[in-house]
Design a protein around this motif. Structure first.
Motif, mmCIF file in Angstrom:
data_model
loop_
_atom_site.group_PDB
_atom_site.id
_atom_site.type_symbol
_atom_site.label_atom_id
_atom_site.label_comp_id
_atom_site.label_asym_id
_atom_site.label_seq_id
_atom_site.Cartn_x
_atom_site.Cartn_y
_atom_site.Cartn_z
ATOM 1 N N ALA A 17 0.830 -1.203 0.000
ATOM 2 C CA ALA A 17 0.000 0.000 0.000
ATOM 3 C C ALA A 17 0.865 1.253 0.000
ATOM 4 O O ALA A 17 0.549 2.243 -0.675
ATOM 5 C CB ALA A 17 -0.926 -0.008 1.217
ATOM 6 N N CYS A 18 1.974 1.214 0.735
ATOM 7 C CA CYS A 18 2.882 2.365 0.767
ATOM 8 C C CYS A 18 3.547 2.580 -0.583
ATOM 9 O O CYS A 18 3.757 3.725 -1.001
ATOM 10 C CB CYS A 18 3.942 2.164 1.852
ATOM 11 N N VAL A 19 3.873 1.484 -1.274
ATOM 12 C CA VAL A 19 4.461 1.606 -2.609
ATOM 13 C C VAL A 19 3.486 2.290 -3.559
ATOM 14 O O VAL A 19 3.850 3.198 -4.320
ATOM 15 C CB VAL A 19 4.866 0.216 -3.150
ATOM 16 N N ILE A 20 2.223 1.857 -3.529
ATOM 17 C CA ILE A 20 1.212 2.462 -4.402
ATOM 18 C C ILE A 20 1.045 3.946 -4.074
ATOM 19 O O ILE A 20 0.984 4.799 -4.972
ATOM 20 C CB ILE A 20 -0.134 1.728 -4.249
ATOM 21 N N ALA A 21 0.967 4.262 -2.779
ATOM 22 C CA ALA A 21 0.819 5.667 -2.375
ATOM 23 C C ALA A 21 2.028 6.481 -2.803
ATOM 24 O O ALA A 21 1.894 7.616 -3.301
ATOM 25 C CB ALA A 21 0.631 5.747 -0.862
ATOM 26 N N PHE A 22 3.224 5.928 -2.624
ATOM 27 C CA PHE A 22 4.460 6.627 -2.991
ATOM 28 C C PHE A 22 4.488 6.937 -4.490
ATOM 29 O O PHE A 22 4.787 8.061 -4.905
ATOM 30 C CB PHE A 22 5.660 5.769 -2.576
ATOM 31 N N LEU A 23 4.148 5.941 -5.331
ATOM 32 C CA LEU A 23 4.180 6.139 -6.780
ATOM 33 C C LEU A 23 3.133 7.156 -7.226
ATOM 34 O O LEU A 23 3.397 8.017 -8.077
ATOM 35 C CB LEU A 23 3.949 4.800 -7.489
ATOM 36 N N PHE A 24 1.940 7.082 -6.648
ATOM 37 C CA PHE A 24 0.874 8.020 -7.030
ATOM 38 C C PHE A 24 1.227 9.450 -6.629
ATOM 39 O O PHE A 24 1.117 10.390 -7.428
ATOM 40 C CB PHE A 24 -0.443 7.592 -6.377
ATOM 41 N N LEU A 25 1.676 9.623 -5.377
ATOM 42 C CA LEU A 25 1.966 10.977 -4.889
ATOM 43 C C LEU A 25 3.194 11.558 -5.572
ATOM 44 O O LEU A 25 3.261 12.772 -5.810
ATOM 45 C CB LEU A 25 2.155 10.941 -3.370
ATOM 46 N N ARG A 26 4.160 10.719 -5.885
ATOM 47 C CA ARG A 26 5.327 11.206 -6.628
ATOM 48 C C ARG A 26 4.892 11.753 -7.981
ATOM 49 O O ARG A 26 5.375 12.792 -8.435
ATOM 50 C CB ARG A 26 6.338 10.069 -6.801
ATOM 51 N N GLN A 27 3.963 11.044 -8.626
ATOM 52 C CA GLN A 27 3.473 11.501 -9.923
ATOM 53 C C GLN A 27 2.732 12.818 -9.791
ATOM 54 O O GLN A 27 2.850 13.703 -10.643
ATOM 55 C CB GLN A 27 2.561 10.440 -10.535
ATOM 56 N N VAL A 28 1.957 12.976 -8.718
ATOM 57 C CA VAL A 28 1.230 14.227 -8.496
ATOM 58 C C VAL A 28 2.204 15.396 -8.353
ATOM 59 O O VAL A 28 2.022 16.457 -8.959
ATOM 60 C CB VAL A 28 0.335 14.117 -7.249
ATOM 61 N N VAL A 29 3.256 15.206 -7.557
ATOM 62 C CA VAL A 29 4.232 16.277 -7.330
ATOM 63 C C VAL A 29 4.978 16.616 -8.619
ATOM 64 O O VAL A 29 5.139 17.793 -8.975
ATOM 65 C CB VAL A 29 5.220 15.874 -6.216
ATOM 66 N N LEU A 30 5.412 15.589 -9.347
ATOM 67 C CA LEU A 30 6.184 15.830 -10.562
ATOM 68 C C LEU A 30 5.321 16.374 -11.695
ATOM 69 O O LEU A 30 5.823 17.081 -12.577
ATOM 70 C CB LEU A 30 6.866 14.534 -11.006
ATOM 71 N N LYS A 31 4.049 16.058 -11.688
ATOM 72 C CA LYS A 31 3.163 16.625 -12.695
ATOM 73 C C LYS A 31 3.036 18.132 -12.495
ATOM 74 O O LYS A 31 2.955 18.895 -13.453
ATOM 75 C CB LYS A 31 1.789 15.960 -12.622
ATOM 76 N N GLY A 32 3.029 18.562 -11.230
ATOM 77 C CA GLY A 32 2.976 19.993 -10.950
ATOM 78 C C GLY A 32 4.264 20.697 -11.300
ATOM 79 O O GLY A 32 4.250 21.853 -11.731
ATOM 80 N N ASP A 33 5.402 20.012 -11.124
ATOM 81 C CA ASP A 33 6.708 20.605 -11.437
ATOM 82 C C ASP A 33 7.687 19.480 -11.779
ATOM 83 O O ASP A 33 8.222 18.822 -10.883
ATOM 84 C CB ASP A 33 7.234 21.409 -10.250
#
Length: 300
Positions: A17-33
């Motif tokens: 679950a932490c891996v999924i959360a990490f990958l999703f949130l990383r994408q959110v941050v990098l999509k913004g910048d």
């Protein structure tokens, strides 16, 4: 026992679950910048150090525990770890999507097998080699799909004005430049995979060599801590890049459900760091009991 197996399954589910959360949130941050890779690394390093520091202190003292493994081994390990992390972050500046980045980074079994055979004198079964071939083919086809996406992105699309129209020569040059940029990023990730594969074998050898100096879990935590301390040094030279990314994150839109202003990208960054810390701790602990190839396959 049944209770121990149940606890082990629960821990694996939690890490997944932490891996999924990490990958999703990383994408959110990098999509913004897309340039915030080094900010992600710095914040994750600080989070890991804050979590690890209490366990590294001597009881009733403000002094750190002495290292069980030799200092030179920590320096070698840290050099590989830092080089891998910094180069991987720069790949995002070369039109590498988070999806293809995650796929390639998590599927470094080719580098693990090639380096294991050529450098570390390891032998692999036909079943293991078949698995490597299947994953390699999957990465190839996914990469070709990414190329088509990049080529399609050179057409006008929604971001262009209604009167804008690229000439064939201009469109061809844009397409070639985008593909060349993407290929540079893929080459960087390929080199990162070699570093990661080499690091996995080095890490496994260190745990085997120094197993009599300390329990494996303590060695894992020790190498995790020292590698992240060393990771702070090169990040100091990237302060301008990190500062720009931090300002961009602070200027992001606020979370709508809070009564006070809190930048949304900062919130996702913090939650991402918590998830990544749990993932890293789990990977380091697993590396003490699994072979580099098995660990890599498990992470896919």
């Amino acid at each position: 026992t049944y209770k121990e197996r149940k606890i082990s399954r629960s821990k694996r589910r939690g890490r997944f679950a932490c891996v999924i959360a990490f990958l999703f949130l990383r994408q959110v941050v990098l999509k913004g910048d897309p340039q915030s890779g080094n900010l992600l690394t710095l914040s994750a390093v600080v989070m890991v150090l804050l979590q690890s520091l209490p366990g590294r202190m001597l009881p009733g003292s403000m002094r750190c525990k002495p290292l069980a493994a030799p200092l030179l081994s920590h320096l070698k390990f840290s050099l590989l770890w830092v080089s891998m992390s910094v180069l991987a972050n720069y790949a995002f500046a070369y039109k590498i999507s988070v999806a293809i980045f995650t796929l390639i980074r998590s599927c470094n079994i080719v580098a693990t097998v090639v380096l294991g055979y050529l450098v570390f004198n390891q032998q692999f079964s036909p079943q293991q080699l078949a698995c490597v071939s299947a994953v390699t083919a999957g990465i190839f086809f996914a990469s070709m799909g990414e190329v088509r996406t990049i080529k399609a992105g050179t057409d006008c699309g929604a971001n262009c004005g209604a009167d804008w129209k690229a000439s064939p020569g201009r469109q061809g040059s844009l397409e070639q430049a985008d593909v060349t940029t993407w290929a540079t990023g893929i080459a960087m990730l390929a080199f990162v995979q070699l570093l990661q594969g080499f690091l996995g074998h080095v890490q496994s050898n260190y745990y085997r060599i120094y197993k009599d100096l300390a329990p494996k879990n303590e060695l894992c935590d020790e190498f995790l801590f020292t590698s992240h301390v060393m990771a702070l040094l090169p990040l100091l030279f990237l302060h301008e890049d990190i500062t720009a990314a931090a300002r961009s994150a602070l200027a992001s839109e606020p979370l709508p459900w809070l009564p006070f202003r809190f930048p949304s990208r900062v919130a996702w960054l913090l939650v991402n760091n918590v998830a990544q810390t749990i993932c890293l701790k789990g990977v380091f602990r697993a590396s003490a009991t699994l072979s580099p190839l098995t660990l890599t396959i498990v992470q896919i």
